[in-house]
Design a protein around this motif. Sequence first.
Motif, PDB file in Angstrom:
ATOM      1  N   LYS A  93       0.851  -1.195   0.000  1.00 20.11           N
ATOM      2  CA  LYS A  93       0.000   0.000   0.000  1.00 20.11           C
ATOM      3  C   LYS A  93       0.888   1.247   0.000  1.00 20.11           C
ATOM      4  O   LYS A  93       1.767   1.388   0.842  1.00 20.11           O
ATOM      5  N   PHE A 139      -3.050   4.100  -2.856  1.00 17.84           N
ATOM      6  CA  PHE A 139      -3.370   3.035  -3.808  1.00 17.84           C
ATOM      7  C   PHE A 139      -2.563   1.793  -3.447  1.00 17.84           C
ATOM      8  O   PHE A 139      -1.573   1.863  -2.711  1.00 17.84           O
ATOM      9  N   THR A 140      -2.980   0.638  -3.967  1.00 15.61           N
ATOM     10  CA  THR A 140      -2.351  -0.647  -3.640  1.00 15.61           C
ATOM     11  C   THR A 140      -1.822  -1.291  -4.905  1.00 15.61           C
ATOM     12  O   THR A 140      -2.493  -1.282  -5.940  1.00 15.61           O
ATOM     13  N   GLY A 151      -1.419   0.966 -15.584  1.00 16.60           N
ATOM     14  CA  GLY A 151      -1.369   0.524 -14.186  1.00 16.60           C
ATOM     15  C   GLY A 151      -0.164  -0.323 -13.849  1.00 16.60           C
ATOM     16  O   GLY A 151       0.021  -0.715 -12.689  1.00 16.60           O
ATOM     17  N   VAL A 178      -1.068  -1.934 -10.364  1.00 15.43           N
ATOM     18  CA  VAL A 178      -2.015  -1.310  -9.435  1.00 15.43           C
ATOM     19  C   VAL A 178      -3.297  -2.134  -9.441  1.00 15.43           C
ATOM     20  O   VAL A 178      -3.876  -2.405 -10.498  1.00 15.43           O
ATOM     21  N   GLN A 227      -5.739  -1.452  -6.840  1.00 16.07           N
ATOM     22  CA  GLN A 227      -6.750  -0.639  -6.165  1.00 16.07           C
ATOM     23  C   GLN A 227      -6.251   0.801  -6.087  1.00 16.07           C
ATOM     24  O   GLN A 227      -5.090   1.046  -5.766  1.00 16.07           O
ATOM     25  N   GLY A 228      -7.137   1.752  -6.397  1.00 17.73           N
ATOM     26  CA  GLY A 228      -6.785   3.161  -6.268  1.00 17.73           C
ATOM     27  C   GLY A 228      -6.164   3.778  -7.510  1.00 17.73           C
ATOM     28  O   GLY A 228      -5.425   4.758  -7.415  1.00 17.73           O
ATOM     29  N   MET A 229      -6.495   3.244  -8.697  1.00 18.62           N
ATOM     30  CA  MET A 229      -5.935   3.808  -9.927  1.00 18.62           C
ATOM     31  C   MET A 229      -6.398   5.250 -10.127  1.00 18.62           C
ATOM     32  O   MET A 229      -5.716   6.045 -10.793  1.00 18.62           O
ATOM     33  N   ASP A 230      -7.518   5.621  -9.531  1.00 15.25           N
ATOM     34  CA  ASP A 230      -7.983   7.004  -9.621  1.00 15.25           C
ATOM     35  C   ASP A 230      -7.011   7.962  -8.943  1.00 15.25           C
ATOM     36  O   ASP A 230      -6.862   9.120  -9.362  1.00 15.25           O
ATOM     37  N   ILE A 231      -6.311   7.487  -7.908  1.00 17.63           N
ATOM     38  CA  ILE A 231      -5.307   8.317  -7.229  1.00 17.63           C
ATOM     39  C   ILE A 231      -4.087   8.484  -8.128  1.00 17.63           C
ATOM     40  O   ILE A 231      -3.505   9.574  -8.213  1.00 17.63           O
ATOM     41  N   VAL A 232      -3.713   7.414  -8.831  1.00 16.55           N
ATOM     42  CA  VAL A 232      -2.596   7.495  -9.783  1.00 16.55           C
ATOM     43  C   VAL A 232      -2.926   8.521 -10.865  1.00 16.55           C
ATOM     44  O   VAL A 232      -2.087   9.354 -11.233  1.00 16.55           O
TER      45      VAL A 232
END
Length: 241
Positions: A83, A91-92, A164, A207, A209-214
């Motif tokens: 994480k 993101f993870t 990702g 990635v 989880q959390g690709m929106d943060i990337v």
Amino acid sequence: MKSVKLLLFQTKIGLLTSIPLFFLGGCKDQPQNTPAPVQVENVLKDSVPETKPKEEEPFKLTEENAIDFFFEYQKGLTENKVKITTSLGAFTVQLYDNVPYHKANFVYLARQGYFNDTQFHRVVKDFIIQGGNSDDMETANKRKVIGRYLLPPDTRKGYKHHRGTLSVPSSEINNPHMLASPYEFFIVVTDPGSYHLDGDYTPFGKVIQGMDIVDKINQQPVGKGDWPFQNIYIEKVEVLQ
């Protein structure tokens, strides 16, 4: 006459019996010249110089020992999720098990706390975000403590640079064989991917989880050298059990 002789005899007896008592009394009054005891223990202790235990030098990774170290390190490594918490969100990522040296390197650096307080220092819109460096001396000091080394590329495991994908940039210093920089990583943002990178760089995770943060990081305004105007910090990197 008998009485006079008897008297003289008694006088002699008295003198004879008094002499030993005087002699013994004189001996009793003589000082006792007893020699002082020798401090054997102290003499022996002082005669042996004390030696301090030699301090072991802290372990550092080098070009000579890095491959052997990570070969052993990855043997018992079962964790494969990490994480990454940034100043813009978390993101993870999942690390690939069959890219052992790069997986082991990333986990090792995370557990050493290397990535904490580093930054996403290169952001290329609709292409990649790159992290693991910083513009402060603390990051340079952490690299100095951990060691100076590179990793061999591992590009033939069938992984491509899809959107990702977590991959490793090559070092720019004296590096004709495209050896990988162990301290930095990049994440592909391009949809569906940046496949021109295949064969030159090593994908070692993705990635999950959390690709929106990337994507949010990738949209930040940047200046010269693709460095974001506003620092984007990697606050913490945690290896998940």
